[in-house]
Design an enzyme around this catalytic site. Structure first.
Site, short mmCIF file in Angstrom:
data_model
loop_
_atom_site.label_atom_id
_atom_site.label_comp_id
_atom_site.label_asym_id
_atom_site.label_seq_id
_atom_site.Cartn_x
_atom_site.Cartn_y
_atom_site.Cartn_z
N SER A 99 -27.16 -40.28 3.71
CA SER A 99 -27.21 -39.95 5.14
C SER A 99 -27.61 -38.51 5.42
O SER A 99 -27.90 -38.17 6.56
CB SER A 99 -25.83 -40.21 5.77
N TYR A 100 -27.66 -37.65 4.42
CA TYR A 100 -28.00 -36.25 4.66
C TYR A 100 -29.46 -36.12 5.09
O TYR A 100 -30.37 -36.42 4.32
CB TYR A 100 -27.76 -35.40 3.41
N GLY A 101 -29.64 -35.69 6.32
CA GLY A 101 -31.00 -35.56 6.84
C GLY A 101 -31.74 -36.88 6.87
O GLY A 101 -32.97 -36.90 6.74
#
Length: 324
Positions: free
Chosen positions: A52-54
């Protein structure tokens, strides 16, 4: 940098981990490369990211840097699944399908055949626990993950998942770790999560050990224009720690830092890193310069009297049933 065993497993990781939540958004490829090289040169091995990061950009950037900047064999690559923001909203789905689909996507972005540590990013009541754990088991037996863990689980959730996985007949994927927020500003895990992890042999990975950046002291006189709190996407993340209680703790950290001729972030990080039960503190930086300041904390050992003073000023209230 000191290497520590992750829980009861045979996997060794550095006592500081490099977090990459801002990579691909606030941290570009040039700065990410500099960070990764500096981290590896300091003896760091744990590289932590999430699907989900970025919206996957963090993993994609890591994939572009592995081997070209630092040999993949020198790193322990950890990622997480279970949270998606592709729609613009935070969506939690820890079903077998969602988790394994995310793992496949993560491997594509990372350009890897497997990750060293795969973690369920958060708990969900919407999916049976045995289904979530079954996805972890399949990831290991299919060769897509070497070890598995959980993240942001409460004490009872941690215990339930670990015990159920151990008691599953023929399981080849016991949980080896739990990743939770832990700092002088957030000590809630000491009530239940830390004791559960210790009793069950789970290594503890502490995220945001600098109190979401507040323990650096940068917010003592306001919000710097180049800080996370000044951005629309990170302000809600930092704001909870810009209160009176946090300010008191930050002042104590700064006083200790002055006495030790160190930076406040070095004091705050050393406190977390050497807490009982902590395997590694996962740190994140926007720039390579910031990361080098953080890595300097690896040389600092807090005197017992300073550690005790920080324990006292940041103490959390406990009672029944934690304290009996």
């Amino acid at each position: 940098m000191e290497q520590r065993r992750l829980g009861g497993s045979g996997l060794s990781i550095s006592r500081l981990g490099l977090g990459t939540m801002t990579w691909g958004r606030d941290t570009d490829q040039h700065d990410a490369r500099e960070q990764l090289v500096a981290f590896a040169e300091a003896g760091g091995t744990l590289l932590d990211t999430a699907a989900s990061y970025g919206n996957g950009e963090s993993e994609r950037l890591i994939g572009a840097l592995l081997d070209s900047a630092v040999p993949r064999a020198d790193l322990v690559v950890a990622t997480k699944a279970g949270i998606s923001r592709a729609s613009g909203q935070r969506v939690v789905d820890v079903s077998r399908k969602a988790l394994l689909d995310q793992l496949d996507d993560s491997l594509d972005r990372l350009d890897l055949d497997y990750v060293d540590l795969w973690q369920v990013h958060t708990w969900s009541d919407a999916v049976p626990l045995e289904e979530t754990l079954g996805a972890l088991e399949h990831a290991v037996t299919s060769g897509r993950a070497r070890y598995v863990g959980v993240s942001n689980y409460s004490g009872w959730q941690t215990a339930a998942a670990s015990v159920r996985q151990r008691l599953t007949a023929g399981s080849q994927a016991p949980l080896v770790s739990t990743q939770v927020e832990y700092s002088l500003l957030q000590r809630g895990i000491e009530r239940e999560v830390l004791p559960a992890a210790d009793r069950l042999g789970l290594g503890l990975l502490a995220w945001s050990p600098l109190g979401r950046g507040v323990l650096t002291g940068k917010y003592r006189s306001g919000t710097p224009a180049d800080s996370r709190a000044a951005t629309t996407h990170f302000a809600p993340f930092v704001d909870p720690y810009l209160d009176g209680r946090s300010a008191k703790i930050v002042e104590a950290v700064c006083t200790a830092a002055d006495g030790l001729d160190a930076l406040p972030l070095e004091v705050a990080l050393a406190w977390v890193r050497d807490r009982p039960g902590v395997t590694a503190a996962v740190v994140g930086a926007r720039t390579a310069t910031q990361l080098r300041d953080i890595l300097a904390a690896d040389d600092l050992a807090l005197p017992l009297e300073i550690r005790a003073a920080l324990d006292e000023v940041s103490a959390i209230a406990t009672g029944y049933p934690e304290s009996r």
